[in-house]
Design an enzyme around this catalytic site. Structure first.
Site, PDB file in Angstrom:
ATOM      1  N   ARG A 177      34.862  39.652  61.515  1.00  0.00           N
ATOM      2  CA  ARG A 177      35.546  40.852  61.792  1.00  0.00           C
ATOM      3  C   ARG A 177      34.418  41.474  62.867  1.00  0.00           C
ATOM      4  O   ARG A 177      34.454  42.743  62.799  1.00  0.00           O
ATOM      5  CB  ARG A 177      35.640  41.946  60.523  1.00  0.00           C
ATOM      6  N   CYS A 226      42.807  46.377  55.313  1.00  0.00           N
ATOM      7  CA  CYS A 226      41.724  46.848  54.598  1.00  0.00           C
ATOM      8  C   CYS A 226      40.795  47.848  55.476  1.00  0.00           C
ATOM      9  O   CYS A 226      40.549  47.567  56.641  1.00  0.00           O
ATOM     10  CB  CYS A 226      40.720  45.485  54.332  1.00  0.00           C
TER      11      CYS A 226
HETATM   12  N1  EPU Z   1      40.273  42.361  43.798  1.00  0.00           N
HETATM   13  C1  EPU Z   1      40.323  43.078  42.789  1.00  0.00           C
HETATM   14  N2  EPU Z   1      40.840  44.516  42.976  1.00  0.00           N
HETATM   15  C2  EPU Z   1      41.379  44.790  44.107  1.00  0.00           C
HETATM   16  C3  EPU Z   1      41.269  43.738  45.263  1.00  0.00           C
HETATM   17  C4  EPU Z   1      40.849  42.746  44.958  1.00  0.00           C
HETATM   18  O1  EPU Z   1      40.128  42.962  41.711  1.00  0.00           O
HETATM   19  O2  EPU Z   1      42.086  45.877  44.159  1.00  0.00           O
HETATM   20  C5  EPU Z   1      39.679  40.869  43.582  1.00  0.00           C
HETATM   21  C6  EPU Z   1      40.624  39.974  43.698  1.00  0.00           C
HETATM   22  O3  EPU Z   1      41.333  39.761  42.321  1.00  0.00           O
HETATM   23  C7  EPU Z   1      39.900  38.884  44.330  1.00  0.00           C
HETATM   24  C8  EPU Z   1      38.859  39.435  45.082  1.00  0.00           C
HETATM   25  O4  EPU Z   1      38.920  40.779  44.672  1.00  0.00           O
HETATM   26  O5  EPU Z   1      39.436  38.083  43.167  1.00  0.00           O
HETATM   27  C9  EPU Z   1      39.072  39.341  46.439  1.00  0.00           C
HETATM   28  O6  EPU Z   1      40.405  39.806  46.699  1.00  0.00           O
HETATM   29  P1  EPU Z   1      41.454  39.388  48.142  1.00  0.00           P
HETATM   30  O7  EPU Z   1      41.424  37.766  47.994  1.00  0.00           O
HETATM   31  O8  EPU Z   1      42.537  40.241  47.955  1.00  0.00           O
HETATM   32  O9  EPU Z   1      40.514  39.215  49.147  1.00  0.00           O
HETATM   33  P2  EPU Z   1      39.588  40.688  49.841  1.00  0.00           P
HETATM   34  O10 EPU Z   1      38.255  40.222  49.888  1.00  0.00           O
HETATM   35  O11 EPU Z   1      40.098  41.833  49.174  1.00  0.00           O
HETATM   36  C10 EPU Z   1      40.103  39.582  52.331  1.00  0.00           C
HETATM   37  C11 EPU Z   1      40.197  40.326  53.557  1.00  0.00           C
HETATM   38  C12 EPU Z   1      41.690  40.386  53.839  1.00  0.00           C
HETATM   39  C13 EPU Z   1      42.625  39.244  53.664  1.00  0.00           C
HETATM   40  C14 EPU Z   1      42.116  38.428  52.587  1.00  0.00           C
HETATM   41  C15 EPU Z   1      42.650  37.193  52.307  1.00  0.00           C
HETATM   42  C16 EPU Z   1      38.432  41.909  53.964  1.00  0.00           C
HETATM   43  C17 EPU Z   1      37.942  43.150  54.120  1.00  0.00           C
HETATM   44  N3  EPU Z   1      39.512  41.640  53.709  1.00  0.00           N
HETATM   45  O12 EPU Z   1      40.315  40.669  51.104  1.00  0.00           O
HETATM   46  O13 EPU Z   1      41.685  41.024  55.174  1.00  0.00           O
HETATM   47  O14 EPU Z   1      43.987  39.346  54.002  1.00  0.00           O
HETATM   48  O15 EPU Z   1      40.714  38.454  52.187  1.00  0.00           O
HETATM   49  O16 EPU Z   1      42.103  36.257  53.192  1.00  0.00           O
HETATM   50  O17 EPU Z   1      37.725  40.796  54.768  1.00  0.00           O
HETATM   51  C18 EPU Z   1      41.786  42.856  56.516  1.00  0.00           C
HETATM   52  O18 EPU Z   1      41.021  42.419  56.986  1.00  0.00           O
HETATM   53  O19 EPU Z   1      42.466  44.050  56.964  1.00  0.00           O
HETATM   54  C19 EPU Z   1      42.360  42.117  55.357  1.00  0.00           C
HETATM   55  C20 EPU Z   1      43.566  42.600  54.610  1.00  0.00           C
END
Ligand code: EPU
Length: 302
Positions: A177, A226
């Site tokens: 990012r 995010c």
């Molecule tokens: N989780 C929770 N509670 C929540 C959200 C997430 O427990 O409310 C847990 C999930 O269950 C999972 C872990 O946290 O075990 C990671 O969650 P997720 O796979 O949703 O990924 P993330 O790290 O929250 C990142 C990117 C997203 C992207 C997804 C999929 C960032 C800040 N976020 O989210 O990107 O879509 O992975 O690759 O890098 C964005 O940049 O705007 C964005 C949405």
């Protein structure tokens, strides 16, 4: 801000620039938040230098807007005008494995268009809203892929040098990012080199990513994706969730019940509400985990 200078207004048609008076940034951003200002839509890349020269010499401050999908804009009358590239037609031209894409092209449409021509690699980016230019600037990524991996060349307007420049992929650093572009660089076009892959296979990948996204993110609601970057080795969403903060609200700004790193505009949230929510959550994460979350969303304070 309203452009009062008659010499600027008179020059716009020749520059191929369209003026929209009092545009609402709430209508131009996925969060649906933001005040009003004059909007200048640029139809020819070549006129940017002339336009910026005109604005600078008249002391008119300006900002560049991409697709508005990762942006939180202040309320009220804004103290700068906004520039945006108009979408050309066509905005994507293919040449073998290379896609020539205008920065104003929609990212999702670009992924689908390339897929239909058996060019893959970007399957995970399908649900990421915004323009290709915006995605480039922040190196948008999802599901293990990021746009920077496919960049062969970028055409940009380098404000510091007052000229259009072409950068090779290897001259740009693409990190999580984050990119090495200067804050006032304006993305104009990109050449993406994509691996050949049959459409059917790409479609399968796209379906899987879409399914994951639908089950974990609040897609139907107004958000900027995010709000925070993930700290190394951790998930901001998980931390906020562990603190039991889903559903926390300031006015109509609300931590999503579905994904805690998405803050949604549940009605008529103001920037003030959203900023207070962002600061409050950041503070609580800091107290509990000793982690300073970094904003992923770009904030335009007035
Ligand atoms: N989780 C929770 N509670 C929540 C959200 C997430 O427990 O409310 C847990 C999930 O269950 C999972 C872990 O946290 O075990 C990671 O969650 P997720 O796979 O949703 O990924 P993330 O790290 O929250 C990142 C990117 C997203 C992207 C997804 C999929 C960032 C800040 N976020 O989210 O990107 O879509 O992975 O690759 O890098 C964005 O940049 O705007 C964005 C949405």
């Amino acid at each position: 801000m309203r452009i009062e200078e008659a010499n600027i207004v008179a020059s716009l048609p020749d520059l191929g620039v369209e003026l929209q008076r009092g545009a609402s940034l709430a209508e131009l951003t996925s969060l649906g938040i933001g005040g009003t200002t004059d909007l200048l839509r640029i139809k020819k890349h070549e006129s940017i230098s002339g336009l910026l020269g005109l604005l600078d010499s008249n002391g008119v401050p300006h900002r560049f807007l991409g697709g508005g999908s990762n942006l939180l804009v202040d309320d009220g009358e804004l103290p700068w005008v906004v520039l945006q590239l108009a979408q050309p037609n066509p905005d994507i031209v293919l040449d073998g494995n290379v896609a020539h894409v205008d920065a104003a092209a929609d990212l999702g449409r670009t992924v689908t268009y390339c897929a239909k021509h058996d060019l893959g690699g970007m399957d995970g980016l399908i649900g990421v809203p915004g323009t290709v230019g915006g995605a480039l600037r922040m190196n948008a990524g999802a599901y293990g892929m990021q746009i920077g991996s496919y960049v062969r060349e970028v055409k940009l307007y380098r404000a510091a040098a007052c000229q259009i420049e072409i950068l090779k992929g290897e001259q740009i650093s693409f990190e999580y990012r984050h990119t090495s572009f200067a804050p006032d660089d304006m993305m104009l076009a990109v050449k993406l080199e994509l691996p050949s892959k049959p459409y059917k296979e790409i479609l399968q990948g796209i379906r899987i990513c879409n399914e994951k996204r639908r089950s974990s993110q609040p897609l139907g609601q107004k958000s900027a994706g995010c709000i925070f970057k993930n700290p190394p080795g951790a998930s901001a969403g998980r931390m906020i969730d562990e603190l039991g903060l889903k559903g926390l609200s300031v006015g109509d700004a609300r931590v999503s019940d579905r994904h805690a790193n998405f803050f949604v505009n549940a009605g008529k949230a103001s920037a003030k509400d959203m900023l207070a929510l962002v600061a409050g959550i950041r503070e609580r994460v800091h107290r509990a985990f000793h982690v300073e979350l970094e904003h992923e969303v770009v904030i335009w304070n007035a």
